[in-house]
Every structure is written in C-alpha cells, then in structure tokens.
Scaffold this motif. Sequence first.
Motif, PDB file in Angstrom:
ATOM      1  N   LEU A  95      39.257  42.067  46.368  1.00  0.00           N
ATOM      2  CA  LEU A  95      37.891  41.501  46.366  1.00  0.00           C
ATOM      3  C   LEU A  95      37.276  41.598  44.982  1.00  0.00           C
ATOM      4  N   HIS A  96      37.506  42.747  44.343  1.00  0.00           N
ATOM      5  CA  HIS A  96      36.881  42.956  43.043  1.00  0.00           C
ATOM      6  C   HIS A  96      37.408  41.948  42.026  1.00  0.00           C
ATOM      7  N   THR A  97      38.717  41.740  42.040  1.00  0.00           N
ATOM      8  CA  THR A  97      39.318  40.769  41.121  1.00  0.00           C
ATOM      9  C   THR A  97      38.799  39.357  41.433  1.00  0.00           C
ATOM     10  N   THR A  99      35.960  38.557  42.756  1.00  0.00           N
ATOM     11  CA  THR A  99      34.563  38.390  42.314  1.00  0.00           C
ATOM     12  C   THR A  99      34.518  38.114  40.810  1.00  0.00           C
ATOM     13  N   HIS A 100      35.461  38.683  40.059  1.00  0.00           N
ATOM     14  CA  HIS A 100      35.500  38.356  38.619  1.00  0.00           C
ATOM     15  C   HIS A 100      35.850  36.882  38.405  1.00  0.00           C
ATOM     16  N   ILE A 101      36.776  36.367  39.199  1.00  0.00           N
ATOM     17  CA  ILE A 101      37.161  34.956  39.037  1.00  0.00           C
ATOM     18  C   ILE A 101      35.962  34.068  39.376  1.00  0.00           C
ATOM     19  N   ALA A 201      32.418  43.483  31.006  1.00  0.00           N
ATOM     20  CA  ALA A 201      32.326  44.927  31.171  1.00  0.00           C
ATOM     21  C   ALA A 201      32.354  45.263  32.645  1.00  0.00           C
ATOM     22  N   CYS A 202      33.185  46.243  33.025  1.00  0.00           N
ATOM     23  CA  CYS A 202      33.260  46.627  34.436  1.00  0.00           C
ATOM     24  C   CYS A 202      33.934  47.978  34.559  1.00  0.00           C
ATOM     25  N   GLY A 203      33.502  48.755  35.539  1.00  0.00           N
ATOM     26  CA  GLY A 203      34.061  50.088  35.742  1.00  0.00           C
ATOM     27  C   GLY A 203      34.823  50.247  37.035  1.00  0.00           C
ATOM     28  N   THR A 205      38.017  49.061  40.036  1.00  0.00           N
ATOM     29  CA  THR A 205      39.479  48.927  40.072  1.00  0.00           C
ATOM     30  C   THR A 205      39.813  47.477  40.411  1.00  0.00           C
ATOM     31  N   HIS A 206      40.836  46.962  39.746  1.00  0.00           N
ATOM     32  CA  HIS A 206      41.208  45.550  39.860  1.00  0.00           C
ATOM     33  C   HIS A 206      42.708  45.436  40.061  1.00  0.00           C
ATOM     34  N   LEU A 207      43.169  44.243  40.370  1.00  0.00           N
ATOM     35  CA  LEU A 207      44.603  43.976  40.440  1.00  0.00           C
ATOM     36  C   LEU A 207      45.161  43.913  39.020  1.00  0.00           C
TER      37      LEU A 207
HETATM   38 ZN   LIG Z   1      35.270  44.601  37.938  1.00  0.00          ZN
END
Ligand SMILES: [Zn+2]
Length: 236
Positions: A95-97, A99-101, A201-203, A205-207
């Motif tokens: 999900l986190h990855t 949301t970046h896309i 910038a992000c803190g 966890t991502h793929l």
């Molecule tokens: Zn992130």
Amino acid sequence: MHLFCHEQPETLVLETDVSEARPGRVTLAQSPFYPGGGGQLADRGVVRWHGGEARVTGFEYAAGKLWHLLDNQAELSGKVEAVVDADFRRTMRQLHTDTHILNALVFQSFDGALVTGVQMAEDGTARMDFDVPGADNDRLRALEGPINDIIRQDVALRLVYVPMHEAQAERGLIRSRSVAPPPTPDGKIRIVEIIGLDRQACGGTHLTSTAGSPPIRILKVDNKGRHNRRVRIGLA
Ligand SMILES: [Zn+2]
C-alpha cells in the motif's frame, strides 16, 4: 531518526537483548518493528522468550527510546526473539509503495499538487488527500491505468539520505509535512525514490520494486472542501 527496519526491511525475525523492562513493556537492543507514522500503521507481532510469548500491542517513545507495549505484564530480561507479522508488513509495504505511485502521478498531472493527508488501513485500502483546487474527479479516477502500468513494469525503488538544506531546495521532495520523517542525527532526510518516476521524503517501509504489489483499484474520489480531493485505493 534511523530505524533498524529502514536498514534491514527484510529482517522480520530478530534475536536481540532486552535493554530495559517494566511490567508489560520493553525496549530492545535492536527492534525489527516499524512503530508507525507517515500514514503507515505500526507493525504487529510478538516477542518470545524462554518459556513465553507476548503480543506487541503498540509502541511508545519516551526519552528517545522505543517501548514495545505487550499484552501481558511479564517483566522481561536477557535474550528475546522479536517477530514481525509478515503478512501485515507486506500489505503495508504494498500500500505504501502504491501511495507513492499515486502521489507521483497526481504531482505530475496536477501541477505539483501536494499531499495533505494519507492513511493506510489493515484491510488493504489506503486514502490520500491532495490539495488540488478545481480538479476534475474523472481525471483522478483515470490514474488507475497508469498506476497499474507502473506496478507491472516492476520499477525498482531505492533509498538515499540527503542533507536537509538540499531536500528543502528540491521542488516536490518534501511533499507533505505530515509524511516527511524527522531528520537523522546528522541532519539528513530519508528519500524514497521510484527510479525514473519520483523522489520524496518518507520514513516508512516500501517494496524493493513495484511489481511486489498486486494491481490496485481506485475505489472512490471524494471532494473534501473546495481544495481537497480524497482518493481511496485498494489492493486488487
Ligand atoms: Zn513512503
């Protein structure tokens, strides 16, 4: 702030030592858990010791230390095994990855539109709020195809640490105050890059590359006031 899960996101089971303990809570020499933040939910999991196990129910920072809150009142000491819930972490990384896309495509398609909020949920959905005055909701909905193209193309991600003053000078790098992580002790900020697509910038966890996510669907686009649009996505 450096977290162990930033350096070693694949390590979900870790033998480590208890640093400090009180009944029902513990700090560890090293912790594989993501304590939450930036819209990503805190990890779940357990701490095991010789003869017992407790569920980690939450996290608390006190005096710069990360306390793991446990579901029993044991006062731990010595060696323990910390175990992150792998399915939950995987869902959060996907999900986190994604949301970046989404964020990257909104930023590009809507003239540098900024994020005003983001929240991931354990059911495999996430919402992002954008400051896009007058945006056409159909144009936002139409991003579903391009997002899934990027997932299919299996684009690699990488992490870099950039000095704070450089980060502030690069347009769009800090896309939301609520999402940007605090700087490291040496004044650097963590940048997540989807290579060739986006840097921010992000803190969390991502793929390691985008095809680790299933395709997504854009479930809903809502107006939140005149300026804001809320986009809800779900893992398909
Ligand atoms: Zn992130």
